[in-house]
Design an enzyme around this catalytic site. Structure first.
Site, PDB file in Angstrom:
ATOM      1  N   PRO A  24      75.795  27.288 -37.090  1.00 20.70           N
ATOM      2  CA  PRO A  24      75.036  27.703 -35.898  1.00 20.70           C
ATOM      3  C   PRO A  24      75.623  26.996 -34.684  1.00 20.70           C
ATOM      4  O   PRO A  24      75.834  25.782 -34.712  1.00 20.70           O
ATOM      5  CB  PRO A  24      73.621  27.170 -36.191  1.00 20.70           C
ATOM      6  CG  PRO A  24      73.817  26.005 -37.111  1.00 20.70           C
ATOM      7  CD  PRO A  24      75.075  26.308 -37.909  1.00 20.70           C
ATOM      8  N   CYS A 108      70.274  18.326 -33.273  1.00 21.03           N
ATOM      9  CA  CYS A 108      70.747  18.502 -31.897  1.00 21.03           C
ATOM     10  C   CYS A 108      70.685  17.180 -31.135  1.00 21.03           C
ATOM     11  O   CYS A 108      69.639  16.551 -31.028  1.00 21.03           O
ATOM     12  CB  CYS A 108      69.928  19.570 -31.170  1.00 21.03           C
ATOM     13  SG  CYS A 108      70.553  19.838 -29.498  1.00 21.03           S
ATOM     14  N   GLY A 209      81.289  19.605 -40.543  1.00 27.85           N
ATOM     15  CA  GLY A 209      82.030  18.659 -39.713  1.00 27.85           C
ATOM     16  C   GLY A 209      83.493  18.605 -40.065  1.00 27.85           C
ATOM     17  O   GLY A 209      83.868  18.201 -41.164  1.00 27.85           O
TER      18      GLY A 209
HETATM   19  C1  LIG Z   1      79.175  24.616 -28.928  1.00 25.19           C
HETATM   20  C2  LIG Z   1      78.406  24.092 -30.106  1.00 25.19           C
HETATM   21  C3  LIG Z   1      77.077  24.438 -30.252  1.00 25.19           C
HETATM   22  C4  LIG Z   1      76.337  23.973 -31.355  1.00 25.19           C
HETATM   23  N1  LIG Z   1      75.046  24.381 -31.514  1.00 25.19           N
HETATM   24  C5  LIG Z   1      74.371  24.029 -32.643  1.00 25.19           C
HETATM   25  C6  LIG Z   1      73.067  24.569 -32.901  1.00 25.19           C
HETATM   26  O1  LIG Z   1      72.524  25.386 -32.149  1.00 25.19           O
HETATM   27  N2  LIG Z   1      72.433  24.140 -34.022  1.00 25.19           N
HETATM   28  C7  LIG Z   1      73.007  23.248 -34.902  1.00 25.19           C
HETATM   29  O2  LIG Z   1      72.401  22.893 -35.910  1.00 25.19           O
HETATM   30  N3  LIG Z   1      74.251  22.761 -34.687  1.00 25.19           N
HETATM   31  C8  LIG Z   1      74.942  23.145 -33.598  1.00 25.19           C
HETATM   32  N4  LIG Z   1      76.218  22.693 -33.413  1.00 25.19           N
HETATM   33  C9  LIG Z   1      76.847  21.832 -34.448  1.00 25.19           C
HETATM   34  C10 LIG Z   1      77.636  22.690 -35.452  1.00 25.19           C
HETATM   35  O3  LIG Z   1      76.792  23.554 -36.173  1.00 25.19           O
HETATM   36  C11 LIG Z   1      78.427  21.796 -36.439  1.00 25.19           C
HETATM   37  O4  LIG Z   1      77.544  21.038 -37.223  1.00 25.19           O
HETATM   38  C12 LIG Z   1      79.393  20.853 -35.713  1.00 25.19           C
HETATM   39  O5  LIG Z   1      80.107  21.542 -34.697  1.00 25.19           O
HETATM   40  C13 LIG Z   1      80.412  20.219 -36.687  1.00 25.19           C
HETATM   41  O6  LIG Z   1      81.172  21.199 -37.324  1.00 25.19           O
HETATM   42  P1  LIG Z   1      82.660  21.630 -36.862  1.00 25.19           P
HETATM   43  O7  LIG Z   1      83.495  20.380 -36.861  1.00 25.19           O
HETATM   44  O8  LIG Z   1      83.082  22.616 -37.930  1.00 25.19           O
HETATM   45  O9  LIG Z   1      82.555  22.226 -35.510  1.00 25.19           O
HETATM   46  C14 LIG Z   1      76.949  23.120 -32.310  1.00 25.19           C
HETATM   47  C15 LIG Z   1      78.288  22.770 -32.141  1.00 25.19           C
HETATM   48  C16 LIG Z   1      79.023  23.248 -31.067  1.00 25.19           C
HETATM   49  C17 LIG Z   1      80.476  22.858 -30.938  1.00 25.19           C
END
Ligand SMILES: Cc1cc2nc3c(=O)[nH]c(=O)nc-3n(C[C@H](O)[C@H](O)[C@H](O)COP(=O)(O)O)c2cc1C
Length: 352
Positions: A24, A108, A209
């Site tokens: 998300p 968040c 992550g």
């Molecule tokens: C632009 C952005 C918006 C995000 N919004 C949410 C969100 O609405 N809800 C949530 O649980 N995590 C949110 N996250 C966190 C991601 O779901 C994820 O846990 C985090 O980016 C780490 O994963 P990644 O390294 O694959 O990006 C957001 C991350 C980014 C970069």
């Protein structure tokens, strides 16, 4: 050890066909993003976080987040808030909107959310966090999952204390993004903590992550025992990576493929948000799709200053004329607009 990411797993009674979940992301996870994620092999997709207060007040923009298309399933809708009974009410509406899983945001780190007692702050208030999960689980028939960070402060291990209690309160799955809230997105995700969490609970854990390659996904699954990996930033403008992570058949797309996917994404997003909102919203996607050495840098600059998405589409198709036939093929394969049922009852969307 080779791990098969095409295996299915379950959250409660909901079967998830692959071990890759699309993260998300607020300001990113629109319907077009989720449908694309499913098409490229994500077994589960998730809405961005939706305010339970916004749902309760019938805020039209908030309720727009609850529109579910028939080809998104299985889909989780994520809600955030700090009041257990409002969260329970919101969960009921989310279930009525067609969510297969209700996901709760305890991760968040953004001040606007944490200062209301929601998001990652709840990791410091486990009693309230448990009351929220219990109220939500008691309000819906679909399974409830929780997504959290490791804790608020750097080095925190709060998730290991809170996680098992959330399961006792009714969570059928936990997703861990093992950075502290304070870290935001700096440093790296410490998946040693994910492995510890897996050993403490008897529900599936999803590892979130820094999953940006098939090798990384395999390594995290092998070393943590997680049921699935979640991919976020790695999939921005890059659905091909999902296919690669799932089954190793992804490839660096041709310019024509990039343009075809981007134009489809633009068209769908305009349909969802309307031209005015979509044209601003889409600008960040141009860099994500056209970057990664796929197009010369000035091309993106040209697109972001254009006034309408029609002009953007024309420029893109002029830059890669062969994209048009790919685009037509993609559109033929998608369910037609009228097959996409908006499962949201009209009375809810109208605020009634
Ligand atoms: C632009 C952005 C918006 C995000 N919004 C949410 C969100 O609405 N809800 C949530 O649980 N995590 C949110 N996250 C966190 C991601 O779901 C994820 O846990 C985090 O980016 C780490 O994963 P990644 O390294 O694959 O990006 C957001 C991350 C980014 C970069």
């Amino acid at each position: 050890m080779q791990i098969d990411l095409r295996e299915s797993w379950s959250i409660g009674a909901v079967e998830i066909p692959t071990r890759v979940v699309l993260a998300p992301m607020a300001g990113v996870s629109v319907q077009a993003f989720r449908r694309q994620g499913r098409r490229f092999g994500a077994g589960l997709v998730c809405s961005e976080m939706v305010s339970c207060a916004g749902i309760e007040h019938g805020n039209e923009k908030t309720l727009g987040y609850l529109r579910v298309a028939s080809d998104e399933h299985p889909l989780a809708i994520q809600i955030f808030g700090s009041d257990p009974s409002t969260m329970g009410e919101a969960a009921r509406m989310v279930e009525a909107a067609g969510a297969d899983v209700v996901d709760i945001n305890f991760g968040c780190p953004v001040r606007k959310v944490t200062k209301t007692g929601a998001g990652a702050t709840l990791l410091d208030d486990p009693d309230r966090a448990c009351r929220i999960v219990s109220a939500v689980a008691g309000s819906v028939d679909v399974p409830v999952s929780v997504k959290m960070r490791r804790g608020l402060r750097d080095g925190s291990r709060a998730c290991l204390d809170v996680g098992p209690r959330l399961v006792q309160a009714g969570a059928a799955s936990l997703t861990l993004h093992p950075r502290s809230a304070r870290q935001m997105y700096t440093g790296s995700a410490d998946h040693a903590l994910t492995a510890e969490l897996v050993s403490l609970v008897d529900v599936p854990v999803v590892a979130s992550g820094d999953i940006t390659s098939r090798a990384r996904a395999q390594a995290v699954l092998a070393t943590t025992g997680a049921a699935a990996v979640m991919v976020g930033r790695g999939a921005q403008g890059n659905p091909w990576t999902l296919r690669e992570i799932v089954d190793g058949t992804g490839h660096e797309p041709s310019p024509e493929e990039v343009v075809a996917e981007l134009v489809l994404f633009i068209r769908e997003t305009v349909r969802e948000l309307g031209e005015r909102r979509a044209s601003g919203f889409l600008k960040k996607f141009y860099g994500w799709y056209l970057g990664r050495g796929r197009f010369p840098r000035p091309f993106k600059q040209e697109l972001v200053v254009l006034d309408t998405t029609d002009e953007v589409e024309r420029r893109l198709l002029a830059a890669a004329p062969g994209a048009l036939s790919l685009l037509e093929e993609l559109e033929r394969e998608l369910p037609a607009g009228d097959e996409i049922t908006l499962e949201l009852p009209v009375s809810i969307y109208g605020g009634g």
